[in-house]
Design a protein around this motif. Structure first.
Motif, PDB file in Angstrom:
ATOM      1  N   ASN A   1       0.887  -1.250   0.054  1.00 57.82           N
ATOM      2  CA  ASN A   1       0.031   0.050  -0.009  1.00 57.82           C
ATOM      3  C   ASN A   1       0.796   1.183  -0.069  1.00 57.82           C
ATOM      4  O   ASN A   1       0.393   2.031  -0.337  1.00 57.82           O
ATOM      5  CB  ASN A   1      -0.870  -0.013   1.291  1.00 57.82           C
ATOM      6  N   GLY A   2       2.195   1.159   0.191  1.00 58.02           N
ATOM      7  CA  GLY A   2       2.949   2.124   0.275  1.00 58.02           C
ATOM      8  C   GLY A   2       2.526   3.217   1.287  1.00 58.02           C
ATOM      9  O   GLY A   2       2.478   2.851   2.595  1.00 58.02           O
TER      10      GLY A   2
ATOM     11  N   ASN B   1     -10.264   2.493   5.018  1.00 57.17           N
ATOM     12  CA  ASN B   1     -11.889   3.083   4.932  1.00 57.17           C
ATOM     13  C   ASN B   1     -11.958   3.921   3.651  1.00 57.17           C
ATOM     14  O   ASN B   1     -11.500   5.014   3.755  1.00 57.17           O
ATOM     15  CB  ASN B   1     -11.794   3.701   6.324  1.00 57.17           C
ATOM     16  N   PHE B   2     -11.820   3.470   2.537  1.00 61.01           N
ATOM     17  CA  PHE B   2     -12.125   4.080   1.388  1.00 61.01           C
ATOM     18  C   PHE B   2     -13.422   4.894   1.013  1.00 61.01           C
ATOM     19  O   PHE B   2     -14.593   3.966   1.045  1.00 61.01           O
ATOM     20  CB  PHE B   2     -11.597   3.285   0.147  1.00 61.01           C
ATOM     21  N   VAL B   3     -13.414   6.018   0.937  1.00 59.17           N
ATOM     22  CA  VAL B   3     -14.841   6.676   0.511  1.00 59.17           C
ATOM     23  C   VAL B   3     -14.730   7.459  -0.751  1.00 59.17           C
ATOM     24  O   VAL B   3     -13.701   8.021  -1.052  1.00 59.17           O
ATOM     25  CB  VAL B   3     -15.252   7.725   1.696  1.00 59.17           C
ATOM     26  N   SER B   4     -15.759   7.392  -1.735  1.00 61.07           N
ATOM     27  CA  SER B   4     -15.753   7.854  -2.924  1.00 61.07           C
ATOM     28  C   SER B   4     -16.748   8.886  -3.190  1.00 61.07           C
ATOM     29  O   SER B   4     -17.822   8.617  -2.982  1.00 61.07           O
ATOM     30  CB  SER B   4     -15.669   6.562  -4.050  1.00 61.07           C
TER      31      SER B   4
ATOM     32  N   VAL C   1      -4.277  -5.193  -0.312  1.00 56.59           N
ATOM     33  CA  VAL C   1      -3.525  -4.262   0.484  1.00 56.59           C
ATOM     34  C   VAL C   1      -4.051  -3.739   1.857  1.00 56.59           C
ATOM     35  O   VAL C   1      -3.545  -2.540   2.347  1.00 56.59           O
ATOM     36  CB  VAL C   1      -2.474  -3.150  -0.084  1.00 56.59           C
ATOM     37  N   GLY C   2      -4.950  -4.420   2.493  1.00 54.40           N
ATOM     38  CA  GLY C   2      -5.680  -4.046   3.481  1.00 54.40           C
ATOM     39  C   GLY C   2      -6.892  -3.204   3.522  1.00 54.40           C
ATOM     40  O   GLY C   2      -7.487  -2.845   4.387  1.00 54.40           O
TER      41      GLY C   2
ATOM     42  N   SER D   1       2.609   2.996  -3.767  1.00 57.64           N
ATOM     43  CA  SER D   1       2.037   1.479  -3.655  1.00 57.64           C
ATOM     44  C   SER D   1       2.117   0.614  -4.879  1.00 57.64           C
ATOM     45  O   SER D   1       2.740   1.439  -5.850  1.00 57.64           O
ATOM     46  CB  SER D   1       0.486   1.734  -3.347  1.00 57.64           C
ATOM     47  N   THR D   2       2.013  -0.465  -4.566  1.00 61.20           N
ATOM     48  CA  THR D   2       2.119  -1.369  -6.088  1.00 61.20           C
ATOM     49  C   THR D   2       0.995  -2.099  -6.309  1.00 61.20           C
ATOM     50  O   THR D   2       0.858  -3.438  -6.542  1.00 61.20           O
ATOM     51  CB  THR D   2       3.347  -2.374  -5.668  1.00 61.20           C
TER      52      THR D   2
END
Length: 518
Positions: free
Chosen positions: A35-36, A42-45, A79-80, A497-498
């Motif tokens: 994830n770098g 907790n991704f919010v779009s 990546v979590g 990140s990768t």
């Protein structure tokens, strides 16, 4: 809409069919992704229809499952990344109900109908609404935090407007039914609800609708340059760039307060989308006899009225030349009403011309289109059709197209100036806040030239290109997957990140069905 497809070539149906999302994480043996510096737990779009997964003129489950944020969230899981919740519709039809009934506009038309599918029932492939009774009820509130806060129809300033998710305001056109389904309260704002989730990472794609309504309506709206009060704007107006900049800054501040980072997207040139590139400006084929018949109706107009008006100083000699109407055997430029021309309808009803009111109105601001004008996809349904079966009254020929059916050069310039101003704001704030930045404007230029992938080529051609859905504005699943890949590359570059990209060939394009509303 029934005539859209006459302007394109249809390839094998097998390459057109949509499919359920297949997430390709490209996981090789012992391959590890990182994830770098970004935290994707907790991704919010946040955004509009392009964030929600809107396609084929509607929001429906299959489109939402293929939304670019959902595709990103699948990759973030490697990546979590945590659970990603979307405000899923109740079906794959796409229509909306309010208290069990369709939501109507001022003309009594359904504002939120079913999605489009490609059908050949009319004898040739064409988009049509799929048949079925929708089951998505706006008053059935969705509970819990929503990660995909894309709200179809939202402009930039709507995201900070209290009451935009009020159920009571929906029938009055004062609020948005999509947000009303999942707003935390009637007075909630999209930004407030998004920030309350304390996102660890966010995406923001907003601003398209601040110019899109003006463009797709053929410029039937107002360029609100200099007006800093968006509460006075109409639905088709262009947002003042200073208003946009102020709101966008609020959005970035609110979303990034406790986030490790985010990715933002700029605004593409709307005149490059199939909605404006499918119908040619010289769309009317005529034989010599018909051209001669039509020209006979404009002899007095070309040779007497226009020179007379110029001699009287009522129009310039340049405008008199610009307004000449002439038809030839072969493909002809459509005739249009151009509001930027002098309106001579009242003059023509008086001496020495003494034309009847209908003829005067037809000639009021008429000219033939040029290579630089754009004809919206919606004009396809009337171009070349006759009025009351009169062979001399042909829409787009002897009967000029109304303002809503053409985007003139002057109108294109207004759209472009606003778009460039918005994009300057987006890029500057992305750089100032160390955010990943996706230049969608350039991406769609590349798509228009063709992007190769394992299994084919992605282009912006209507229906056959694979990138755009049947409304000519929004993307297909494959198009959204390509945008997701651009975001992944930008995120990897910004945060070290990768994340792996997805195989866009695993995502479908348009849906085929003969189960259409009759």
């Amino acid at each position: 809409m029934k005539n859209y497809i006459k302007y394109i070539g249809i390839s094998a149906c097998a390459v057109l069919m949509s499919c359920e999302p297949e997430f390709d994480n490209s996981i090789a043996d012992n391959e590890v992704y990182t994830n770098g510096e970004a935290d994707f737990t907790n991704f919010v779009s946040v955004g509009n229809s392009l964030t929600a997964g809107f396609a084929d003129n509607a929001l429906y489950v299959q489109g939402q499952e293929n939304s670019f944020p959902n595709i990103l969230a699948q990759q973030f899981e490697l990546v979590g990344g945590g659970e990603f919740t979307q405000p899923l519709m109740a079906d794959n039809l796409g229509g909306l109900l309010l208290n069990g009934a369709p939501i109507l506009d001022e003309q009594g038309q359904n504002r939120f109908g079913n999605r489009l599918v490609l059908t050949a029932l009319s004898g040739s492939p064409a988009p049509a609404p799929i048949s079925g009774e929708p089951s998505t009820e706006v008053t059935n509130k969705l509970s819990g935090p929503i990660n995909n806060m894309g709200v179809p129809g939202a402009k930039s300033y709507h995201l900070v407007a209290e009451g935009y998710g009020s159920t009571a305001g929906v029938p009055l056109g004062q609020s948005n039914p999509y947000f009303a389904r999942f707003s935390s309260s009637d007075n909630a704002t999209v930004l407030g609800d998004a920030a309350a989730q304390n996102p660890s990472f966010f995406s923001l794609w907003i601003g398209n609708n601040d110019i899109l309504g003006f463009a797709t309506s053929g410029g039937v709206g107002v360029n609100q340059l200099g007006n800093l009060d968006p509460s006075t704007y109409g639905s088709n107006d262009i947002t003042d760039p200073n208003v946009f900049a102020s709101v966008y800054s609020q959005l970035i501040d609110g979303l990034s307060a406790n986030a490790s980072g985010g990715v933002v997207f700029n605004i593409p040139d709307v005149t490059n989308i199939p909605f404006f590139t499918t119908v040619p400006v010289n769309a009317i084929p005529l034989d010599q006899a018909t051209a001669d018949l039509l020209n006979s109706q404009f002899v007095a107009y070309n040779n007497q009225i226009l020179p007379g008006l110029a001699q009287l100083g009522l129009i310039s000699a340049q405008e008199a030349q610009q307004r000449q109407v002439n038809f030839v055997a072969g493909q002809n430029f459509v005739t249009i009403q151009d509001e930027n021309l002098t309106d001579i309808s009242a003059i023509l009803q008086g001496p020495p011309f003494n034309l009847d009111a209908q003829t005067a109105a037809t000639l009021g601001q008429v000219r033939q289109a040029t290579e630089d004008d754009l004809i919206p996809l919606t004009a396809s349904s009337i171009l070349g059709t006759t009025v009351n079966n009169n062979p001399t009254l042909i829409n787009g020929v002897s009967v000029p197209l109304g303002d809503q059916y053409v985007l003139t050069v002057a109108e294109q310039e207004m759209v472009s100036e606003a778009q460039q101003a918005y994009n300057s704001t987006i890029e500057a704030l992305a750089e100032a806040n160390n955010l990943a930045y996706v230049d969608v404007d350039q991406v769609l230029v590349e798509v228009s030239n063709g992007i190769g992938f394992d299994g084919g080529v992605l282009t912006s051609d209507f229906v056959t290109g694979g990138a755009f859905s049947l409304d000519g504005v929004h993307l297909t699943a494959r198009g959204y997957a390509y945008v997701a890949n651009q975001a992944i590359m930008a995120i990897n570059a910004q945060y070290g990140s990768t994340l792996p990209m997805v195989n866009i060939g695993n995502y479908g394009t348009v849906n085929l069905s003969d189960n259409i509303a009759q």
